[in-house]
Design a protein around this motif. Structure first.
Motif, PDB file in Angstrom:
ATOM      1  N   GLU A  26     -16.407  -4.407   2.602  1.00  0.00           N
ATOM      2  CA  GLU A  26     -17.461  -4.474   1.396  1.00  0.00           C
ATOM      3  C   GLU A  26     -17.595  -4.515   0.040  1.00  0.00           C
ATOM      4  O   GLU A  26     -17.738  -5.008  -0.624  1.00  0.00           O
ATOM      5  CB  GLU A  26     -19.105  -4.611   2.288  1.00  0.00           C
ATOM      6  N   GLN A  27     -17.245  -3.092   0.153  1.00  0.00           N
ATOM      7  CA  GLN A  27     -16.763  -2.419  -1.522  1.00  0.00           C
ATOM      8  C   GLN A  27     -15.535  -2.933  -2.443  1.00  0.00           C
ATOM      9  O   GLN A  27     -15.609  -2.713  -3.492  1.00  0.00           O
ATOM     10  CB  GLN A  27     -16.838  -1.567  -1.105  1.00  0.00           C
ATOM     11  N   GLY A  28     -14.662  -4.075  -1.769  1.00  0.00           N
ATOM     12  CA  GLY A  28     -13.472  -4.273  -1.737  1.00  0.00           C
ATOM     13  C   GLY A  28     -12.107  -3.349  -2.073  1.00  0.00           C
ATOM     14  O   GLY A  28     -11.295  -3.970  -2.873  1.00  0.00           O
ATOM     15  N   VAL A  29     -12.644  -2.628  -0.993  1.00  0.00           N
ATOM     16  CA  VAL A  29     -11.003  -1.425  -0.431  1.00  0.00           C
ATOM     17  C   VAL A  29     -10.691  -2.218   0.635  1.00  0.00           C
ATOM     18  O   VAL A  29     -11.239  -2.681   1.394  1.00  0.00           O
ATOM     19  CB  VAL A  29     -11.852  -0.397  -0.140  1.00  0.00           C
ATOM     20  N   GLU A  30      -9.106  -2.059   0.701  1.00  0.00           N
ATOM     21  CA  GLU A  30      -8.629  -2.361   1.851  1.00  0.00           C
ATOM     22  C   GLU A  30      -8.746  -1.122   3.119  1.00  0.00           C
ATOM     23  O   GLU A  30      -8.170  -0.414   2.802  1.00  0.00           O
ATOM     24  CB  GLU A  30      -7.015  -2.645   1.445  1.00  0.00           C
ATOM     25  N   PRO A  31      -9.201  -1.163   4.165  1.00  0.00           N
ATOM     26  CA  PRO A  31      -9.275  -0.389   4.787  1.00  0.00           C
ATOM     27  C   PRO A  31      -7.632  -0.377   5.647  1.00  0.00           C
ATOM     28  O   PRO A  31      -7.197  -1.322   6.362  1.00  0.00           O
ATOM     29  CB  PRO A  31     -10.079  -0.503   5.703  1.00  0.00           C
ATOM     30  N   ALA A  32      -7.661   0.919   6.147  1.00  0.00           N
ATOM     31  CA  ALA A  32      -6.066   0.854   7.156  1.00  0.00           C
ATOM     32  C   ALA A  32      -6.876   1.953   8.620  1.00  0.00           C
ATOM     33  O   ALA A  32      -7.227   2.865   7.801  1.00  0.00           O
ATOM     34  CB  ALA A  32      -5.465   1.731   6.062  1.00  0.00           C
ATOM     35  N   ILE A  33      -7.134   1.587   9.606  1.00  0.00           N
ATOM     36  CA  ILE A  33      -7.911   2.340  10.783  1.00  0.00           C
ATOM     37  C   ILE A  33      -6.410   3.343  10.906  1.00  0.00           C
ATOM     38  O   ILE A  33      -5.235   2.153  11.439  1.00  0.00           O
ATOM     39  CB  ILE A  33      -7.898   1.772  11.097  1.00  0.00           C
ATOM     40  N   ALA A  34      -6.555   4.389  10.939  1.00  0.00           N
ATOM     41  CA  ALA A  34      -5.572   5.432  12.040  1.00  0.00           C
ATOM     42  C   ALA A  34      -6.469   6.471  12.133  1.00  0.00           C
ATOM     43  O   ALA A  34      -7.025   7.345  11.121  1.00  0.00           O
ATOM     44  CB  ALA A  34      -4.466   5.391  11.454  1.00  0.00           C
ATOM     45  N   ASP A  35      -5.792   7.397  12.670  1.00  0.00           N
ATOM     46  CA  ASP A  35      -7.338   8.400  13.253  1.00  0.00           C
ATOM     47  C   ASP A  35      -5.357   9.916  12.342  1.00  0.00           C
ATOM     48  O   ASP A  35      -4.877   9.675  12.431  1.00  0.00           O
ATOM     49  CB  ASP A  35      -6.955   8.793  14.505  1.00  0.00           C
ATOM     50  N   VAL A  36      -5.892  10.897  11.715  1.00  0.00           N
ATOM     51  CA  VAL A  36      -5.459  11.412  10.238  1.00  0.00           C
ATOM     52  C   VAL A  36      -4.474  12.332  11.335  1.00  0.00           C
ATOM     53  O   VAL A  36      -3.501  12.682  10.888  1.00  0.00           O
ATOM     54  CB  VAL A  36      -6.269  12.498   9.500  1.00  0.00           C
ATOM     55  N   PHE A  37      -4.642  12.248  13.189  1.00  0.00           N
ATOM     56  CA  PHE A  37      -4.020  12.771  13.576  1.00  0.00           C
ATOM     57  C   PHE A  37      -3.028  12.648  14.298  1.00  0.00           C
ATOM     58  O   PHE A  37      -1.771  13.377  15.285  1.00  0.00           O
ATOM     59  CB  PHE A  37      -4.658  14.233  14.788  1.00  0.00           C
ATOM     60  N   ASP A  38      -2.685  11.298  14.231  1.00  0.00           N
ATOM     61  CA  ASP A  38      -2.168  10.139  15.070  1.00  0.00           C
ATOM     62  C   ASP A  38      -1.285  10.140  13.928  1.00  0.00           C
ATOM     63  O   ASP A  38      -0.719   8.858  13.027  1.00  0.00           O
ATOM     64  CB  ASP A  38      -2.497   9.334  15.040  1.00  0.00           C
ATOM     65  N   ALA A  39       0.293  11.245  14.222  1.00  0.00           N
ATOM     66  CA  ALA A  39       1.035  11.046  12.596  1.00  0.00           C
ATOM     67  C   ALA A  39       2.010   9.319  13.371  1.00  0.00           C
ATOM     68  O   ALA A  39       1.881   8.976  11.300  1.00  0.00           O
ATOM     69  CB  ALA A  39       2.930  11.815  13.498  1.00  0.00           C
ATOM     70  N   ASP A  40       2.119   8.620  13.636  1.00  0.00           N
ATOM     71  CA  ASP A  40       2.926   7.645  13.392  1.00  0.00           C
ATOM     72  C   ASP A  40       1.897   6.660  13.249  1.00  0.00           C
ATOM     73  O   ASP A  40       2.866   5.895  12.975  1.00  0.00           O
ATOM     74  CB  ASP A  40       2.985   6.933  14.976  1.00  0.00           C
ATOM     75  N   ALA A  41       1.107   6.794  13.766  1.00  0.00           N
ATOM     76  CA  ALA A  41      -0.134   5.394  12.664  1.00  0.00           C
ATOM     77  C   ALA A  41      -0.351   6.165  11.028  1.00  0.00           C
ATOM     78  O   ALA A  41      -0.873   5.149  10.554  1.00  0.00           O
ATOM     79  CB  ALA A  41      -1.876   6.136  14.089  1.00  0.00           C
ATOM     80  N   VAL A  42      -0.968   7.255  11.079  1.00  0.00           N
ATOM     81  CA  VAL A  42      -0.669   6.880   9.451  1.00  0.00           C
ATOM     82  C   VAL A  42       0.452   6.529   8.609  1.00  0.00           C
ATOM     83  O   VAL A  42       0.434   6.390   7.703  1.00  0.00           O
ATOM     84  CB  VAL A  42      -1.262   8.701   9.461  1.00  0.00           C
ATOM     85  N   LYS A  43       1.994   6.659   9.535  1.00  0.00           N
ATOM     86  CA  LYS A  43       3.094   6.447   8.727  1.00  0.00           C
ATOM     87  C   LYS A  43       2.553   4.856   8.322  1.00  0.00           C
ATOM     88  O   LYS A  43       3.325   3.867   7.624  1.00  0.00           O
ATOM     89  CB  LYS A  43       4.147   7.111   9.731  1.00  0.00           C
ATOM     90  N   ALA A  44       2.354   4.366  10.201  1.00  0.00           N
ATOM     91  CA  ALA A  44       2.542   2.894   9.551  1.00  0.00           C
ATOM     92  C   ALA A  44       1.822   2.210   8.407  1.00  0.00           C
ATOM     93  O   ALA A  44       1.912   1.061   7.360  1.00  0.00           O
ATOM     94  CB  ALA A  44       1.918   2.439  11.184  1.00  0.00           C
ATOM     95  N   ALA A  45       0.501   3.169   8.467  1.00  0.00           N
ATOM     96  CA  ALA A  45      -0.334   2.887   7.453  1.00  0.00           C
ATOM     97  C   ALA A  45      -0.073   2.890   5.697  1.00  0.00           C
ATOM     98  O   ALA A  45      -0.405   2.245   5.366  1.00  0.00           O
ATOM     99  CB  ALA A  45      -1.830   3.142   7.917  1.00  0.00           C
ATOM    100  N   ILE A  46       0.556   3.473   6.591  1.00  0.00           N
ATOM    101  CA  ILE A  46       1.273   4.164   4.509  1.00  0.00           C
ATOM    102  C   ILE A  46       2.373   3.262   4.023  1.00  0.00           C
ATOM    103  O   ILE A  46       2.340   3.266   3.070  1.00  0.00           O
ATOM    104  CB  ILE A  46       1.424   5.606   4.295  1.00  0.00           C
ATOM    105  N   THR A  47       2.968   2.857   4.732  1.00  0.00           N
ATOM    106  CA  THR A  47       3.914   1.955   5.026  1.00  0.00           C
ATOM    107  C   THR A  47       3.766   0.869   5.083  1.00  0.00           C
ATOM    108  O   THR A  47       4.310  -0.126   3.666  1.00  0.00           O
ATOM    109  CB  THR A  47       5.589   1.830   6.222  1.00  0.00           C
ATOM    110  N   ARG A  48       2.711   0.489   5.281  1.00  0.00           N
ATOM    111  CA  ARG A  48       2.566  -1.201   5.306  1.00  0.00           C
ATOM    112  C   ARG A  48       1.492  -0.944   3.900  1.00  0.00           C
ATOM    113  O   ARG A  48       1.513  -2.294   3.226  1.00  0.00           O
ATOM    114  CB  ARG A  48       1.330  -1.513   6.321  1.00  0.00           C
TER     115      ARG A  48
END
Length: 312
Positions: free
Chosen positions: A42-64
């Protein structure tokens, strides 16, 4: 510029995102909460949903996201500023800085991010005369919690600054004040001061360095554009002894003057860390940030026009 922010909903993260958007940057923010993701969108930010302790999910979010810059503001601090609450929060806060931060950093490196900024801390330099600068060693032999945090800061800064093919910048903020902090007029420390539960320890010679939350944001954004890889101390121009800033703070709050207790009593009541903060802490110099980032911090809010400002 596309900027990925980890720790977007904290005290610095919220105003940081607002400023980045106002400057026209594309902002992607990491969150594990679908509810917060909706608020960010709603603020105009693109959210990336991932748990910071999930290395694979974080990697996917930043790669995307494919950002040019990552800003890491990960912390997990309690709402109250007491020895007990800080001790209780320490294991989670340490884990999020060590493990969570490592996951974000590794993902950024894998995604080819150009520049990486992370939050750090300005007030754990080894005690001594004068103001500490970026080259001053940290207080590894201080009281238990301070020494532990000095080791953690060194570890996470070294990890960042030694990461190949990445422009790493560690921003060592002073004590934060302003909206959403412990030292805001409606914050936890203000309440303690009103109740005379935040005493001056011993002679009150421990020197604290401060920075307004909005000035921390301004310095962070400046470092995105023109900071050089390395460490910056982000503090205001007037480090002050506890006996000075705390007395002025109480006056600003229209609170009773702070009480004063001996070092011996403080050791019994609150422990060695309270004594370190009250009597041994060393102030920090912002000369490098002013020179390289054109940093121009405001005076400490409760010192302006006060008798303390002229007496110090």
């Amino acid at each position: 510029m596309k900027i990925f922010v980890a720790g977007a909903t904290g005290a610095i993260g919220r105003p940081l995102i607002a400023q980045l958007l106002g400057l026209g940057h594309d902002v992607v923010a990491l969150t594990r909460s679908p509810e917060r993701a909706r608020t960010l969108a709603e603020q105009g930010v693109e959210p990336a949903i991932a748990d910071v302790f999930d290395a694979d999910a974080v990697k996917a979010a930043i790669t995307r996201a494919q950002p040019e810059v990552v800003i890491e503001q990960l912390t997990s601090l309690p709402k109250t500023y007491t020895g007990e609450s800080m001790s209780a929060a320490a294991p989670v806060n340490t884990r999020i800085r060590r493990e969570g931060g490592a996951n974000v950093l590794a993902a950024a490196q894998a995604a080819g991010v150009r520049r990486y900024l992370r939050q750090s801390i300005a007030f754990w330099a080894v005690p001594g005369a004068g103001l500490a600068d970026e080259e001053t060693p940290l207080a590894f032999d201080a009281s238990p919690a301070v020494a532990a945090d000095a080791h953690i800061v060194t570890e996470i800064e070294r990890r960042l600054l030694e990461t190949p093919n990445l422009e790493g910048i560690a921003l060592r903020y002073g004590f934060l004040y302003g909206r959403g902090t412990w030292f805001a007029a409606d914050g936890d420390v203000a309440q303690q001061v009103r109740q005379q539960k935040f005493p001056i320890v011993g002679n009150g010679e421990g020197v604290w360095s401060w920075v307004h939350i909005e000035d921390a944001v301004i310095a962070t954004i400046a470092a995105v554009d023109r900071g050089n890889p390395g460490i910056y101390l982000i503090t205001d121009d007037q480090p002050l002894a506890v006996r000075q800033w705390l007395s002025a703070y109480a006056q600003w709050l229209n609170a009773p003057p702070p009480t004063q207790i001996s070092v011996e009593d403080a050791l019994l009541l609150s422990g060695a860390d309270a004594v370190y903060y009250g009597t041994q802490m060393r102030g920090a110099s912002n000369v490098k940030a002013k020179r390289e980032l054109n940093f121009q911090p405001r005076p400490l809010e409760w010192i302006v026009n006060s008798a303390v400002a002229h007496a110090s």
